[in-house]
Design a protein around this motif. Structure first.
Motif, PDB file in Angstrom:
ATOM      1  N   LYS A 229      -7.475   0.414  -3.184  1.00 49.48           N
ATOM      2  CA  LYS A 229      -6.862   0.725  -1.893  1.00 49.48           C
ATOM      3  C   LYS A 229      -7.291   2.106  -1.440  1.00 49.48           C
ATOM      4  CE  LYS A 229      -4.357  -2.689  -0.412  1.00 49.48           C
ATOM      5  NZ  LYS A 229      -4.471  -3.231   0.930  1.00 49.48           N
TER       6      LYS A 229
ATOM      7  N   LYS B 159      -6.349   8.335   2.960  1.00 47.05           N
ATOM      8  CA  LYS B 159      -6.168   7.551   1.730  1.00 47.05           C
ATOM      9  C   LYS B 159      -6.554   8.364   0.496  1.00 47.05           C
ATOM     10  CE  LYS B 159      -6.240   2.801   3.350  1.00 47.05           C
ATOM     11  NZ  LYS B 159      -6.873   1.501   3.325  1.00 47.05           N
TER      12      LYS B 159
ATOM     13  N   ASP C  51       0.159  11.971 -10.159  1.00 48.44           N
ATOM     14  CA  ASP C  51       1.620  11.836 -10.262  1.00 48.44           C
ATOM     15  C   ASP C  51       2.349  13.011  -9.623  1.00 48.44           C
ATOM     16  OD1 ASP C  51       1.613   9.382 -11.358  1.00 48.44           O
ATOM     17  OD2 ASP C  51       2.038  10.001 -13.413  1.00 48.44           O
TER      18      ASP C  51
ATOM     19  N   LYS D  10      -6.099   0.607  -7.215  1.00 46.72           N
ATOM     20  CA  LYS D  10      -7.083   1.688  -7.166  1.00 46.72           C
ATOM     21  C   LYS D  10      -8.043   1.520  -6.001  1.00 46.72           C
ATOM     22  CE  LYS D  10      -7.167   3.325 -11.898  1.00 46.72           C
ATOM     23  NZ  LYS D  10      -7.868   3.316 -13.164  1.00 46.72           N
TER      24      LYS D  10
ATOM     25  N   LYS E 177       2.157  12.691  -5.890  1.00 47.10           N
ATOM     26  CA  LYS E 177       3.050  11.660  -5.365  1.00 47.10           C
ATOM     27  C   LYS E 177       4.480  12.170  -5.205  1.00 47.10           C
ATOM     28  CE  LYS E 177       0.478   7.611  -6.931  1.00 47.10           C
ATOM     29  NZ  LYS E 177       0.416   6.482  -7.860  1.00 47.10           N
TER      30      LYS E 177
ATOM     31  N   MET F  23       1.442   4.426   7.046  1.00 44.98           N
ATOM     32  CA  MET F  23       0.133   3.818   7.278  1.00 44.98           C
ATOM     33  C   MET F  23      -0.024   3.387   8.737  1.00 44.98           C
ATOM     34  SD  MET F  23      -0.828   4.139   4.240  1.00 44.98           S
ATOM     35  CE  MET F  23      -2.440   3.423   4.466  1.00 44.98           C
TER      36      MET F  23
ATOM     37  N   LEU G  87      13.782   4.166  -4.912  1.00 44.87           N
ATOM     38  CA  LEU G  87      12.475   4.100  -5.580  1.00 44.87           C
ATOM     39  C   LEU G  87      11.909   5.501  -5.826  1.00 44.87           C
ATOM     40  CD1 LEU G  87      10.441   1.983  -6.638  1.00 44.87           C
ATOM     41  CD2 LEU G  87       9.237   2.186  -4.468  1.00 44.87           C
TER      42      LEU G  87
ATOM     43  N   SER H 137      -3.821  11.032  -0.060  1.00 46.78           N
ATOM     44  CA  SER H 137      -2.533  10.478  -0.525  1.00 46.78           C
ATOM     45  C   SER H 137      -2.705   9.690  -1.830  1.00 46.78           C
ATOM     46  CB  SER H 137      -1.919   9.603   0.572  1.00 46.78           C
ATOM     47  OG  SER H 137      -2.810   8.589   0.955  1.00 46.78           O
ATOM     48  N   THR H 138      -3.838   9.865  -2.495  1.00 48.91           N
ATOM     49  CA  THR H 138      -4.136   9.285  -3.819  1.00 48.91           C
ATOM     50  C   THR H 138      -4.268   7.762  -3.803  1.00 48.91           C
ATOM     51  OG1 THR H 138      -1.887   8.957  -4.665  1.00 48.91           O
ATOM     52  CG2 THR H 138      -2.832  11.146  -4.974  1.00 48.91           C
ATOM     53  N   LEU H 139      -4.396   7.172  -2.605  1.00 47.53           N
ATOM     54  CA  LEU H 139      -4.544   5.714  -2.546  1.00 47.53           C
ATOM     55  C   LEU H 139      -5.945   5.267  -2.915  1.00 47.53           C
ATOM     56  CD1 LEU H 139      -2.475   4.857   0.645  1.00 47.53           C
ATOM     57  CD2 LEU H 139      -2.034   4.045  -1.666  1.00 47.53           C
ATOM     58  N   THR H 140      -6.900   6.157  -2.717  1.00 51.77           N
ATOM     59  CA  THR H 140      -8.264   5.830  -3.130  1.00 51.77           C
ATOM     60  C   THR H 140      -8.895   7.089  -3.716  1.00 51.77           C
ATOM     61  OG1 THR H 140     -10.294   4.736  -2.420  1.00 51.77           O
ATOM     62  CG2 THR H 140      -9.371   6.304  -0.884  1.00 51.77           C
TER      63      THR H 140
ATOM     64  N   THR I 269       0.844  -1.207   0.000  1.00 53.79           N
ATOM     65  CA  THR I 269       0.000   0.000   0.000  1.00 53.79           C
ATOM     66  C   THR I 269       0.870   1.244   0.000  1.00 53.79           C
ATOM     67  OG1 THR I 269      -1.588  -1.224   1.327  1.00 53.79           O
ATOM     68  CG2 THR I 269      -1.910   1.149   1.190  1.00 53.79           C
ATOM     69  N   ARG I 270       1.922   1.201   0.815  1.00 56.41           N
ATOM     70  CA  ARG I 270       2.825   2.346   0.853  1.00 56.41           C
ATOM     71  C   ARG I 270       3.497   2.560  -0.501  1.00 56.41           C
ATOM     72  NH1 ARG I 270       6.786   2.808   5.504  1.00 56.41           N
ATOM     73  NH2 ARG I 270       6.022   4.902   5.800  1.00 56.41           N
ATOM     74  N   LEU I 271       3.873   1.464  -1.144  1.00 62.10           N
ATOM     75  CA  LEU I 271       4.544   1.593  -2.448  1.00 62.10           C
ATOM     76  C   LEU I 271       3.617   2.176  -3.500  1.00 62.10           C
ATOM     77  CD1 LEU I 271       6.755  -1.607  -2.815  1.00 62.10           C
ATOM     78  CD2 LEU I 271       7.292   0.579  -1.792  1.00 62.10           C
ATOM     79  N   TYR I 272       2.290   1.978  -3.307  1.00 66.16           N
ATOM     80  CA  TYR I 272       1.338   2.555  -4.256  1.00 66.16           C
ATOM     81  C   TYR I 272       1.420   4.086  -4.257  1.00 66.16           C
ATOM     82  CZ  TYR I 272      -1.004  -2.033  -4.405  1.00 66.16           C
ATOM     83  OH  TYR I 272      -1.295  -3.355  -4.557  1.00 66.16           O
ATOM     84  N   VAL I 273       1.934   4.670  -3.171  1.00 64.29           N
ATOM     85  CA  VAL I 273       2.073   6.118  -3.116  1.00 64.29           C
ATOM     86  C   VAL I 273       3.285   6.570  -3.934  1.00 64.29           C
ATOM     87  CG1 VAL I 273       2.309   8.114  -1.558  1.00 64.29           C
ATOM     88  CG2 VAL I 273       0.945   6.171  -0.866  1.00 64.29           C
ATOM     89  N   SER I 274       4.184   5.627  -4.262  1.00 67.94           N
ATOM     90  CA  SER I 274       5.303   5.975  -5.136  1.00 67.94           C
ATOM     91  C   SER I 274       4.777   6.095  -6.564  1.00 67.94           C
ATOM     92  CB  SER I 274       6.384   4.888  -5.075  1.00 67.94           C
ATOM     93  OG  SER I 274       5.970   3.763  -5.820  1.00 67.94           O
ATOM     94  N   LYS I 275       5.658   6.510  -7.483  1.00 63.48           N
ATOM     95  CA  LYS I 275       5.192   6.701  -8.861  1.00 63.48           C
ATOM     96  C   LYS I 275       5.208   5.409  -9.671  1.00 63.48           C
ATOM     97  CE  LYS I 275       5.850  10.661 -10.913  1.00 63.48           C
ATOM     98  NZ  LYS I 275       6.552  11.767 -11.577  1.00 63.48           N
ATOM     99  N   ALA I 276       5.549   4.295  -9.037  1.00 63.53           N
ATOM    100  CA  ALA I 276       5.614   3.019  -9.764  1.00 63.53           C
ATOM    101  C   ALA I 276       4.228   2.621 -10.277  1.00 63.53           C
ATOM    102  CB  ALA I 276       6.166   1.932  -8.848  1.00 63.53           C
ATOM    103  N   ARG I 277       4.209   2.115 -11.507  1.00 60.98           N
ATOM    104  CA  ARG I 277       2.951   1.691 -12.146  1.00 60.98           C
ATOM    105  C   ARG I 277       2.694   0.212 -11.867  1.00 60.98           C
ATOM    106  NH1 ARG I 277       0.835   6.478 -13.814  1.00 60.98           N
ATOM    107  NH2 ARG I 277       2.438   7.758 -14.776  1.00 60.98           N
TER     108      ARG I 277
ATOM    109  N   VAL J  98       3.446   8.893   3.048  1.00 63.31           N
ATOM    110  CA  VAL J  98       2.461   8.467   4.033  1.00 63.31           C
ATOM    111  C   VAL J  98       3.021   7.336   4.896  1.00 63.31           C
ATOM    112  CG1 VAL J  98       1.390   6.896   2.344  1.00 63.31           C
ATOM    113  CG2 VAL J  98       0.067   7.630   4.294  1.00 63.31           C
TER     114      VAL J  98
END
Lengths: 250, 241
Positions: free
Chosen positions: A250, B45, B70, A248, B73, B80, B101, B48-51, A86-94, B78
Motif C-alpha cells: 500500500k 503514503k 511504530d 506493505k 504511527k 485518504m 484502536l 505516513s509509512t503506508l509504503t 488502508t487507513r487502519l494500516y496507519v494504526s499500530k495493528a499488525r 492520515v
C-alpha cells in the motif's frame, strides 16, 4: 501483548457488528442451510440412511460452515477495496491482529449454526440429543477454522466482485467432496482417495463421528482432525503472509 | 518538524517521487499541489509509512519513516483521498472504534468523541449509520476520524475532492481552525484551497518539487497574481525550486 490483545478485541468488535448487520449473508449462512436440513430430512430420510438426522445434521453443520468462507472473504475483500483498511494500516495493528480479528468475529456465527442445526435436527430425531452433540459443537469450532482461513485467503487475493464466485467453488467443493448428499458406495476408488486427502470429507466425518460415537479413535477422529488442521494452518499462514505483503505494498 | 531527504519511490519503471527534499515546520499547514500523477499521494503514503521509499528518508519529530514506523504511527494520522469509514457502523461507533484502536482509555474516548463532535458538528448525525450519510457528512466523518488520535502531524490527501461548494467551504473552516494546533500536509487539486489555507505551497510535477514557498513568493517567481495562473506558469515552465 496486552496492547495487541486489546487491538484484536477492538477490531473483532467492529467486524462482528459489520457481519451481524448484513442480513443477506446471515440468510445464506443460517436460514438456507436450516431450510435444506428440514426439507431433505422430511423428503428423503425414509429412503436412504444418508439423510437420517444423525448424518444429515452434522453434514449441514459443515456445509453451512463453507458459507463462512464467502462471508469472511467478502468482508475482507470489501475492506481492502476501500480506503478503510488502508487507513487502519496507519494504526499500530499488525497483520496477524487483523486476520485473527476477522476469524474471531465469525466464531459466534459458527456456534449459532451448530447449536441451531443440531437442536432443530433433534426435534425431528430425539436420538441425536446426546453428549456427543456437545462434542460435535466443540469440534465444529475446529472444522470451521478451515473455512474461515480459506475465506481470509480469498479475501486477501480477490477483489469484492470476484471473491463471491471463487468462494462458491469452496462451497461446491464441500457439497460434492464431503459425500453428504450422496451414498459413497457407488463412488470409484480414485474419487474416494481424493475425498480422503482433501479437508471437506474429513471435516464432515469429524462432526458425524463426534455426534454418533467413535469406533476407532485414530481413524474416525484423530486422522480426519489432523488433516483438517494441517490444511487450516497452511491456509492461515499463507493468508497472513499475503495480507502482510498487501499492507506493505500500500 | 518534518525533514525530507532525497526521498524517492520507483514502481517498476515509473519514478513516482524523484529525490524530494523539503522541511516543514511544527504547526505549519503545507499544501502540496500538482497535476494527476505528480507524486503527491505517493509522497503522503511514504510519509505516513503506508509504503516504503525506494531510497532516501524523512524524519518526523526526529523519527525515521524507514526505521521507526511504530513511533511515527503514534504521532501521525492520515485522511485518504477516498472516504475511509466503517459503513455499517454508526458515526458514534466509528469514532469510538478509532479512538479505542489508538489505545485510548474510556475517559479519553469520551473526550475524543466530544472533540470531533464540537469541531465537525457530528453530534447531529451521531446515531446514523455511516452508509446512510450524505457525501459531505461521510467526508467530514472520514476527516474527523483522522483527528481522533490527536496526531501531531496530519496528512490530508485531497480532503475536499468531490464535495459541493458549501461542504467544501465548511471543511475549509474546520481545517482553518486546526491551523497551528498540529502540522498539516494537505494535497489538493483546488488552487483556491491552497491559497485560502496554506502557510506555504509546494508544487510537484513528474515526482519532482518545482517550487516551495509562500503564495507571495509563488506570485513573485511566476510573475502572476493568482495561484492558479502561477501554478500553470510554474508547471509549464518547469523552473526547479
Amino acid at each position: 501483548m496486552r496492547k495487541s490483545l486489546a487491538r484484536i478485541g477492538v477490531l473483532t468488535g467492529r467486524n462482528l457488528k459489520e457481519i451481524l448487520r448484513d442480513p443477506i449473508s446471515l440468510v445464506f449462512a443460517i436460514v438456507m442451510p436450516l431450510v435444506l436440513e428440514i426439507l431433505f430430512y422430511l423428503i428423503f430420510h425414509d429412503l436412504t440412511a444418508q439423510f437420517e438426522m444423525r448424518y444429515l445434521a452434522p453434514g449441514i453443520v459443515v456445509f453451512a460452515q463453507s458459507f463462512l468462507a464467502l462471508f469472511v472473504g467478502l468482508l475482507l475483500a470489501t475492506d481492502r477495496s476501500t480506503s478503510f483498511l488502508t487507513r487502519l494500516y496507519v494504526s499500530k495493528a499488525r497483520s496477524y491482529e487483523f486476520i485473527i480479528s476477522y476469524a474471531i468475529a465469525i466464531v459466534p456465527i459458527v456456534l449459532i449454526q451448530s447449536v441451531l442445526f443440531f437442536v432443530v435436527g433433534g426435534l425431528f430425531d430425539h436420538a441425536i440429543f446426546t453428549v456427543g452433540m456437545l462434542f460435535a459443537v466443540l469440534l465444529g469450532l475446529v472444522t470451521s477454522l478451515f473455512f474461515i482461513a480459506t475465506g481470509l485467503l480469498l479475501g486477501c487475493v480477490c477483489n469484492e466482485k470476484s471473491v463471491g464466485g471463487i468462494c462458491s467453488i469452496v462451497i461446491a467443493g464441500q457439497s460434492v467432496l464431503s459425500g453428504m448428499w450422496f451414498p459413497l458406495d457407488g463412488v470409484n476408488q480414485g474419487m474416494l482417495t481424493v475425498m480422503k486427502v482433501l479437508p471437506f470429507r474429513n471435516a464432515t466425518m469429524v462432526i458425524q463421528n463426534a455426534l454418533n460415537g467413535i469406533g476407532n479413535a485414530v481413524d474416525d477422529l484423530i486422522v480426519p482432525i489432523a488433516i483438517v488442521l494441517a490444511y487450516t494452518l497452511v491456509v492461515f499462514a499463507v493468508a497472513i503472509l499475503i495480507f502482510k505483503l498487501k499492507m506493505k505494498s500500500k | 518538524m518534518i525533514v525530507i531527504n532525497d526521498l524517492k519511490k520507483v514502481y517498476k519503471d515509473v519514478v513516482a517521487v524523484d529525490g524530494l527534499n523539503l522541511t516543514i515546520g511544527d504547526g505549519e499547514l503545507f499544501a502540496l499541489l500538482g497535476v494527476n500523477g505528480a507524486g503527491k499521494t505517493t509522497t503522503i503514503k511514504m510519509l505516513s509509512t503506508l509504503t516504503a521509499p525506494t531510497d532516501g528518508d524523512a524524519l518526523i519529530d526526529g523519527y525515521s519513516i524507514v526505521k521507526d514506523g511504530d513511533k511515527i504511527k503514534e504521532i501521525i494520522d492520515v485522511s485518504m483521498q477516498e472516504t475511509a469509514i466503517a459503513r455499517k457502523l454508526t458515526v458514534e461507533e466509528n469514532v469510538e472504534f478509532y479512538a479505542r484502536l489508538s489505545g485510548q482509555s474510556k475517559e479519553e474516548v469520551v473526550r475524543s468523541k466530544q472533540f470531533v463532535y464540537d469541531v465537525f458538528g457530528l453530534d447531529k448525525v451521531a446515531g446514523k449509520r455511516a452508509a446512510r450519510l450524505s457525501g459531505g457528512w461521510q467526508r467530514k466523518l472520514s476527516i474527523a476520524l483522522a483527528l481522533v488520535s490527536h496526531p501531531k502531524v496530519l496528512f490530508l490527501d485531497e480532503p475536499t475532492l468531490g464535495l459541493d461548494v458549501i461542504a467544501r467551504r465548511e471543511l475549509w473552516d474546520v481545517i482553518e481552525g486546526l491551523k497551528g494546533k498540529m502540522t498539516i500536509i494537505l494535497t489538493t487539486h483546488y488552487m483556491e484551497e491552497a491559497e485560502a489555507l496554506a502557510d506555504r505551497i509546494g508544487i510537484m510535477k513528474d515526482g519532482k518539487l518545482l517550487f516551495v514557498g509562500t503564495k507571495e513568493q509563488l506570485f513573485e517567481r511566476s510573475g502572476k497574481t493568482g495561484v492558479e495562473e502561477a501554478f500553470v506558469a510554474i508547471v509549464s515552465g518547469g523552473a526547479y525550486a
